[in-house]
Design a protein around this motif. Structure first.
Motif, PDB file in Angstrom:
ATOM      1  N   VAL A   1       5.737  12.219 -10.602  1.00  0.00           N
ATOM      2  CA  VAL A   1       4.589  13.062 -10.277  1.00  0.00           C
ATOM      3  C   VAL A   1       4.623  13.370  -8.787  1.00  0.00           C
ATOM      4  N   ILE A   2       4.311  14.611  -8.426  1.00  0.00           N
ATOM      5  CA  ILE A   2       4.154  14.975  -7.017  1.00  0.00           C
ATOM      6  C   ILE A   2       2.788  15.630  -6.864  1.00  0.00           C
ATOM      7  N   GLU A   3       1.959  15.078  -5.988  1.00  0.00           N
ATOM      8  CA  GLU A   3       0.646  15.671  -5.745  1.00  0.00           C
ATOM      9  C   GLU A   3       0.513  16.052  -4.279  1.00  0.00           C
ATOM     10  N   PRO A   4       0.723  17.317  -3.947  1.00  0.00           N
ATOM     11  CA  PRO A   4       0.563  17.720  -2.550  1.00  0.00           C
ATOM     12  C   PRO A   4      -0.921  17.853  -2.214  1.00  0.00           C
ATOM     13  N   LEU A   5      -1.379  17.129  -1.197  1.00  0.00           N
ATOM     14  CA  LEU A   5      -2.801  17.191  -0.842  1.00  0.00           C
ATOM     15  C   LEU A   5      -3.008  17.920   0.478  1.00  0.00           C
ATOM     16  N   GLY A   6      -1.968  18.540   0.990  1.00  0.00           N
ATOM     17  CA  GLY A   6      -2.096  19.207   2.288  1.00  0.00           C
ATOM     18  C   GLY A   6      -1.482  18.352   3.365  1.00  0.00           C
ATOM     19  N   ALA A   7      -2.295  17.513   3.980  1.00  0.00           N
ATOM     20  CA  ALA A   7      -1.808  16.674   5.074  1.00  0.00           C
ATOM     21  C   ALA A   7      -0.812  15.622   4.594  1.00  0.00           C
ATOM     22  N   VAL A   8      -1.006  15.168   3.359  1.00  0.00           N
ATOM     23  CA  VAL A   8      -0.092  14.167   2.795  1.00  0.00           C
ATOM     24  C   VAL A   8       0.252  14.555   1.358  1.00  0.00           C
ATOM     25  N   SER A   9       1.275  13.918   0.823  1.00  0.00           N
ATOM     26  CA  SER A   9       1.604  14.110  -0.595  1.00  0.00           C
ATOM     27  C   SER A   9       1.687  12.755  -1.267  1.00  0.00           C
ATOM     28  N   LEU A  10       1.170  12.691  -2.481  1.00  0.00           N
ATOM     29  CA  LEU A  10       1.284  11.455  -3.258  1.00  0.00           C
ATOM     30  C   LEU A  10       2.441  11.614  -4.234  1.00  0.00           C
ATOM     31  N   ILE A  11       3.322  10.656  -4.215  1.00  0.00           N
ATOM     32  CA  ILE A  11       4.505  10.713  -5.071  1.00  0.00           C
ATOM     33  C   ILE A  11       4.478   9.495  -5.984  1.00  0.00           C
ATOM     34  N   GLN A  12       4.646   9.730  -7.276  1.00  0.00           N
ATOM     35  CA  GLN A  12       4.753   8.602  -8.206  1.00  0.00           C
ATOM     36  C   GLN A  12       6.196   8.457  -8.651  1.00  0.00           C
ATOM     37  N   LEU A  13       6.638   7.209  -8.562  1.00  0.00           N
ATOM     38  CA  LEU A  13       8.034   6.909  -8.806  1.00  0.00           C
ATOM     39  C   LEU A  13       8.111   5.950  -9.986  1.00  0.00           C
ATOM     40  N   LYS A  14       9.059   6.172 -10.879  1.00  0.00           N
ATOM     41  CA  LYS A  14       9.273   5.195 -11.940  1.00  0.00           C
ATOM     42  C   LYS A  14      10.520   4.408 -11.560  1.00  0.00           C
ATOM     43  N   THR A  15      10.298   3.140 -11.213  1.00  0.00           N
ATOM     44  CA  THR A  15      11.451   2.280 -10.957  1.00  0.00           C
ATOM     45  C   THR A  15      11.772   1.625 -12.298  1.00  0.00           C
ATOM     46  N   GLY A  16      12.629   0.655 -12.328  1.00  0.00           N
ATOM     47  CA  GLY A  16      12.995   0.031 -13.606  1.00  0.00           C
ATOM     48  C   GLY A  16      11.776  -0.315 -14.435  1.00  0.00           C
ATOM     49  N   GLU A  17      10.875  -1.118 -13.873  1.00  0.00           N
ATOM     50  CA  GLU A  17       9.786  -1.668 -14.663  1.00  0.00           C
ATOM     51  C   GLU A  17       8.418  -1.158 -14.230  1.00  0.00           C
ATOM     52  N   HIS A  18       8.337  -0.675 -12.997  1.00  0.00           N
ATOM     53  CA  HIS A  18       7.024  -0.353 -12.421  1.00  0.00           C
ATOM     54  C   HIS A  18       6.854   1.137 -12.155  1.00  0.00           C
ATOM     55  N   ARG A  19       5.587   1.532 -12.055  1.00  0.00           N
ATOM     56  CA  ARG A  19       5.252   2.845 -11.505  1.00  0.00           C
ATOM     57  C   ARG A  19       4.722   2.601 -10.107  1.00  0.00           C
ATOM     58  N   ILE A  20       5.355   3.218  -9.134  1.00  0.00           N
ATOM     59  CA  ILE A  20       5.023   2.982  -7.737  1.00  0.00           C
ATOM     60  C   ILE A  20       4.478   4.273  -7.142  1.00  0.00           C
ATOM     61  N   THR A  21       3.368   4.158  -6.432  1.00  0.00           N
ATOM     62  CA  THR A  21       2.828   5.341  -5.752  1.00  0.00           C
ATOM     63  C   THR A  21       3.103   5.226  -4.266  1.00  0.00           C
ATOM     64  N   THR A  22       3.521   6.319  -3.682  1.00  0.00           N
ATOM     65  CA  THR A  22       3.694   6.343  -2.237  1.00  0.00           C
ATOM     66  C   THR A  22       2.973   7.551  -1.664  1.00  0.00           C
ATOM     67  N   GLN A  23       2.585   7.429  -0.429  1.00  0.00           N
ATOM     68  CA  GLN A  23       1.938   8.547   0.240  1.00  0.00           C
ATOM     69  C   GLN A  23       2.818   8.950   1.419  1.00  0.00           C
ATOM     70  N   LEU A  24       3.366  10.145   1.354  1.00  0.00           N
ATOM     71  CA  LEU A  24       4.251  10.605   2.429  1.00  0.00           C
ATOM     72  C   LEU A  24       3.555  11.705   3.215  1.00  0.00           C
ATOM     73  N   GLU A  25       3.876  11.786   4.489  1.00  0.00           N
ATOM     74  CA  GLU A  25       3.239  12.787   5.328  1.00  0.00           C
ATOM     75  C   GLU A  25       3.701  14.195   4.950  1.00  0.00           C
TER      76      GLU A  25
ATOM     77  N   ARG B   1       0.841  -1.198   0.000  1.00  0.00           N
ATOM     78  CA  ARG B   1       0.000   0.000   0.000  1.00  0.00           C
ATOM     79  C   ARG B   1       0.878   1.251   0.000  1.00  0.00           C
ATOM     80  N   PRO B   2       0.454   2.302  -0.756  1.00  0.00           N
ATOM     81  CA  PRO B   2       1.242   3.540  -0.836  1.00  0.00           C
ATOM     82  C   PRO B   2       1.594   4.109   0.542  1.00  0.00           C
ATOM     83  N   GLU B   3       0.663   3.995   1.488  1.00  0.00           N
ATOM     84  CA  GLU B   3       0.893   4.583   2.810  1.00  0.00           C
ATOM     85  C   GLU B   3       1.868   3.759   3.649  1.00  0.00           C
ATOM     86  N   HIS B   4       2.254   2.584   3.158  1.00  0.00           N
ATOM     87  CA  HIS B   4       3.207   1.751   3.895  1.00  0.00           C
ATOM     88  C   HIS B   4       4.621   1.846   3.339  1.00  0.00           C
ATOM     89  N   LEU B   5       4.813   2.701   2.357  1.00  0.00           N
ATOM     90  CA  LEU B   5       6.161   2.967   1.854  1.00  0.00           C
ATOM     91  C   LEU B   5       6.660   4.250   2.501  1.00  0.00           C
TER      92      LEU B   5
END
Ligand code: ATP
Ligand code: MG
Length: 378
Positions: free
Chosen positions: A306-330, A281-285
């Motif tokens: 991609v960086i999406e600031p939502l206020g309390a959290v930000s969603l970050i999209q990362l391109k690793t070698g093969e995958h697109r990974i979404t993380t949610q950082l505080e 889950r994005p919130e567990h990265l």
């Protein structure tokens, strides 16, 4: 109130092809709030219409309080429905709209007045009783539609996307109102939505459907913590769970972007050389410098797309070698596009799915094993 039971219920419109609903099994508790959720066309409305008696099921049985409903027409099932289109009578006042079904039932005038006033009070629309629907806002009309259902004092409420005509803010407000209303009236309720946030916040139990089939029935926590399959895993939770394909090599799981120690309990389930899906889950990265890790699971490195600031959290999209990974950082971490970022997830937060998309944890063959699995996960 009622215990509603559906046993192997199905609906086939034609002779051929898959049914709109297949093998639907559920037994509610008395007064339970059940949410049906799933993508468009998955059979939610069809299920509701069969419970209501507006559509005849082509297979299985529907029972209210142990009583078979198949021969019982809709008007004798003691249900009240609220649908997306409120369908209020435009020429009638709010009071008369709410009183209408009671008048048809030839209920005593004083009692009608009492019931309408009591419902209006619960919904905070007492001051609107003399108005016509056209002089109401969308939210107020929605309350009248609810009021019309409440006054009937049914044993089952059926609500099919009742909030989808409202704007986002009003939806959140009305969603809380409906939950409060349910706590107060304790009428067994089926509530349809395709919005998983609505499902998670409202349902005592949620039925996740896809393509006519139940995927899983559970409390919001059960669906979030132990999804039975990848459909539920990806459907419940926003943003969606990330999935990474990996292959077993000895005591390791290896993918193109990362590797990870093989959990001991997975050894019997995943033969050498076999592939599986790891779900995160994005919130567990978290970022690698975050000190809250207990047992490091997977490490993923990539470029920020991609960086999406939502206020309390930000969603970050990362391109690793093969995958697109979404993380949610505080908060709003200081990150820039194209920057390299390394993320870590705890071992205990990882989900594992076989290539058949079933959860490998859930499919534990024996109860003792399941119990020992729990031990491993803690
Ligand atoms: N009267 C009908 N005749 C034939 N097929 C139908 C009929 N009503 C519904 N279906 C089909 O049954 C399936 C389930 O439809 P249903 O309306 O139950 O979906 P839903 O989950 O409520 O979707 P939505 O979220 O879009 O409202 C769909 O594939 C639909 O096309
Ligand atoms: Mg529908």
């Amino acid at each position: 109130m009622a215990i509603v039971e559906l046993n192997n219920v199905s609906k086939h419109y034609g002779d051929k092809g898959p049914g709109a609903v297949e093998d639907f099994n559920l037994r509610t508790r008395d007064g339970e709030f059940i949410v049906l959720v799933g993508p468009s066309g998955c059979g939610k409305t069809t299920t509701m219409r069969m419970i209501a008696g507006l559509e005849q099921n082509t297979g299985g049985d529907i029972l209210f309080n142990e009583q078979e409903m198949s021969g019982v027409p809709a008007k004798h099932r003691d249900i009240a429905m609220v649908f997306q289109s409120y369908a209020l009578y435009p020429h009638m006042s709010v009071h008369d709209n709410m009183a209408f079904s009671l008048k048809l039932k030839k209920i005593d005038k004083t009692e009608i007045k009492q019931r309408v006033e009591a419902a209006a009070k619960i919904l905070g629309i007492e001051h609107l009783l003399d108005r016509k629907p056209r002089a109401l806002s969308g939210g107020q009309r929605q309350r009248v539609a609810l009021g019309r259902a409440i006054v009937r004092e049914p044993q089952v409420f059926l609500m099919d996307e009742p909030l989808s005509n409202l704007d986002a803010r009003l939806r959140v407000e009305m969603r809380a109102e409906i939950v409060k209303l349910h706590r107060r009236l304790k009428v067994t309720t089926f509530y349809v939505t395709h919005d998983q946030v609505e499902a998670m916040t409202m349902g005592e139990r949620i039925v996740v459907m896809n393509a006519g089939h139940i995927q899983q029935v559970g409390t919001p926590d059960e669906l979030y913590d132990s999804p039975d399959n990848m459909f539920v895993a990806g459907f419940i939770g926003t943003p969606s769970m990330n999935f990474i394909k990996m292959r077993r090599h000895g005591e390791q799981l290896q993918g193109t972007d990362a590797s990870l120690a093989l959990e001991p309990w997975l050894k019997d389930k995943v033969p050498e050389g076999e592939e599986l899906w790891v779900g995160i889950r994005p919130e567990h990265l978290r970022t690698v410098d975050d000190s809250r890790h207990t047992r490091e699971g997977i490490r993923l490195r990539g470029k920020i797309e991609v960086i999406e600031p939502l206020g309390a959290v930000s969603l970050i999209q990362l391109k690793t070698g093969e995958h697109r990974i979404t993380t949610q950082l505080e908060g709003r971490p200081r990150l820039a596009l194209d920057q390299e970022l390394e993320l870590v997830s705890d071992m205990s937060r990882l989900h594992y799915f076989g290539l058949d998309e079933r959860n490998l944890t859930v499919n534990a063959p024996a109860a003792e094993e399941a119990a020992s699995l729990q031990g491993h996960q803690e």
